[in-house]
Design a protein around this motif. Structure first.
Motif, PDB file in Angstrom:
ATOM      1  N   PHE A 248      64.686  19.769  18.339  1.00 31.85           N
ATOM      2  CA  PHE A 248      63.810  20.422  19.164  1.00 31.85           C
ATOM      3  C   PHE A 248      62.948  19.765  20.024  1.00 31.85           C
TER       4      PHE A 248
ATOM      5  N   THR B  48      63.920  19.205  11.819  1.00 30.50           N
ATOM      6  CA  THR B  48      64.776  20.521  12.919  1.00 30.50           C
ATOM      7  C   THR B  48      64.466  21.797  12.271  1.00 30.50           C
TER       8      THR B  48
ATOM      9  N   LYS C  63      68.793  13.507  21.902  1.00 34.70           N
ATOM     10  CA  LYS C  63      67.391  13.717  21.328  1.00 34.70           C
ATOM     11  C   LYS C  63      67.014  12.044  20.957  1.00 34.70           C
TER      12      LYS C  63
ATOM     13  N   ASP D 189      60.796  22.710  12.682  1.00 36.46           N
ATOM     14  CA  ASP D 189      60.227  23.296  13.998  1.00 36.46           C
ATOM     15  C   ASP D 189      60.977  24.593  14.289  1.00 36.46           C
ATOM     16  N   ALA D 190      62.319  24.674  13.869  1.00 36.44           N
ATOM     17  CA  ALA D 190      63.046  25.972  13.823  1.00 36.44           C
ATOM     18  C   ALA D 190      62.150  27.171  13.447  1.00 36.44           C
TER      19      ALA D 190
ATOM     20  N   LEU E 113      66.911  22.414  23.656  1.00 41.86           N
ATOM     21  CA  LEU E 113      67.485  23.193  22.637  1.00 41.86           C
ATOM     22  C   LEU E 113      67.051  24.547  22.330  1.00 41.86           C
ATOM     23  N   ALA E 114      65.847  24.692  22.397  1.00 38.70           N
ATOM     24  CA  ALA E 114      65.109  25.866  22.032  1.00 38.70           C
ATOM     25  C   ALA E 114      65.288  26.992  23.380  1.00 38.70           C
TER      26      ALA E 114
ATOM     27  N   SER F 125      63.505  15.752  15.105  1.00 41.86           N
ATOM     28  CA  SER F 125      63.695  17.199  15.374  1.00 41.86           C
ATOM     29  C   SER F 125      64.728  17.363  16.636  1.00 41.86           C
TER      30      SER F 125
ATOM     31  N   LEU G 164      59.157  27.951  15.610  1.00 38.78           N
ATOM     32  CA  LEU G 164      59.699  28.561  16.856  1.00 38.78           C
ATOM     33  C   LEU G 164      60.200  30.029  16.908  1.00 38.78           C
TER      34      LEU G 164
ATOM     35  N   THR H 216      74.110  17.382  17.648  1.00 40.92           N
ATOM     36  CA  THR H 216      72.945  16.656  18.269  1.00 40.92           C
ATOM     37  C   THR H 216      73.317  15.061  18.035  1.00 40.92           C
TER      38      THR H 216
END
Length: 215
Positions: free
Chosen positions: A128, A159, A122, A162-163, A133-134, A126, A166, A74
């Motif tokens: 995401f 990150t 980005k 958020d990971a 990415l997701a 994050s 998700l 990233t």
């Protein structure tokens, strides 16, 4: 807590029900978060003294590729003037160093993406937030993210949170993430371990991936 603050604190969290292990799934991806020249070059105002993580991250990327594990880099990038950076850009004026044309957002030579790697641009902490990415990881069948890079208290932590939100299992590589000060670094490693992620060392992961690539 007078005798052993860190041990007592860990015990307190464990008694309260924090710090379970989630493990790594069957289909991980390696994320290298924002490990670029700005944090590695003493001539840059964002220099964070994290050169020591370049070697373990490089080894992890090589081992991941040989094991067939996707590698994702990233990078932060803004339009001139930061119009696409929102309040984050205004909160952290140092982010102007990542405007178009700046060399500070480039990776070190050892971590230049290979043709098989993926890259994500980005604008927010994050990896995401506002990126594909997701969706990309879902399309690849990825169920876990092994997180490396900088900074532990900033983009790495964002990150990771958020990971797990998700539905991905986050693994933070403790010797392959860094921050500009050991206080926030250690505090956020502790917090992520107790609430959001498992911690592993680069040697533990290298052993796993090297074994898989030799099968």
């Amino acid at each position: 807590m007078a005798d052993h603050p860190s041990g007592a604190l860990a015990a307190d969290y464990e008694r309260a029900g924090f710090g379970g292990e989630i493990g790594m799934g069957r289909a991980p991806a390696l994320l290298v978060v924002d490990l670029v020249r700005a944090y590695l070059d003493p001539d840059c105002s964002l220099y964070a003294g994290v050169e020591h993580i370049v070697e373990p991250v490089t080894h992890l990327a090589d081992a991941a590729r040989h094991a067939g594990v996707p590698v994702v880099f990233t990078y932060v990038h803004y339009r001139a003037g930061g119009a696409d950076g929102g309040w984050f850009y205004r909160k952290v004026p140092a982010l102007r160093l990542f405007e178009a044309g700046s060399p500070w957002g480039d990776p070190p030579a050892e971590l230049a993406p290979q043709p098989t790697d993926l890259t994500v641009t980005k604008q927010y902490p994050s990896a995401f937030a506002g990126t594909s990415l997701a969706a990309v990881l879902t399309s690849l069948g990825v169920d876990s993210v092994v997180v490396t890079g900088v900074s532990t208290s900033g983009c790495v932590r964002a990150t990771v949170v958020d990971a797990i939100s998700l539905g991905l299992r986050p693994i933070v590589v403790s010797d392959a993430v860094g921050d500009r000060d050991p206080g926030p670094h250690e505090a956020n490693l502790f917090d992520m371990r107790t609430k959001y992620a498992d911690l592993r060392t680069s040697e533990q992961l290298l052993a796993t991936w090297r074994a898989e690539s030799s099968e």
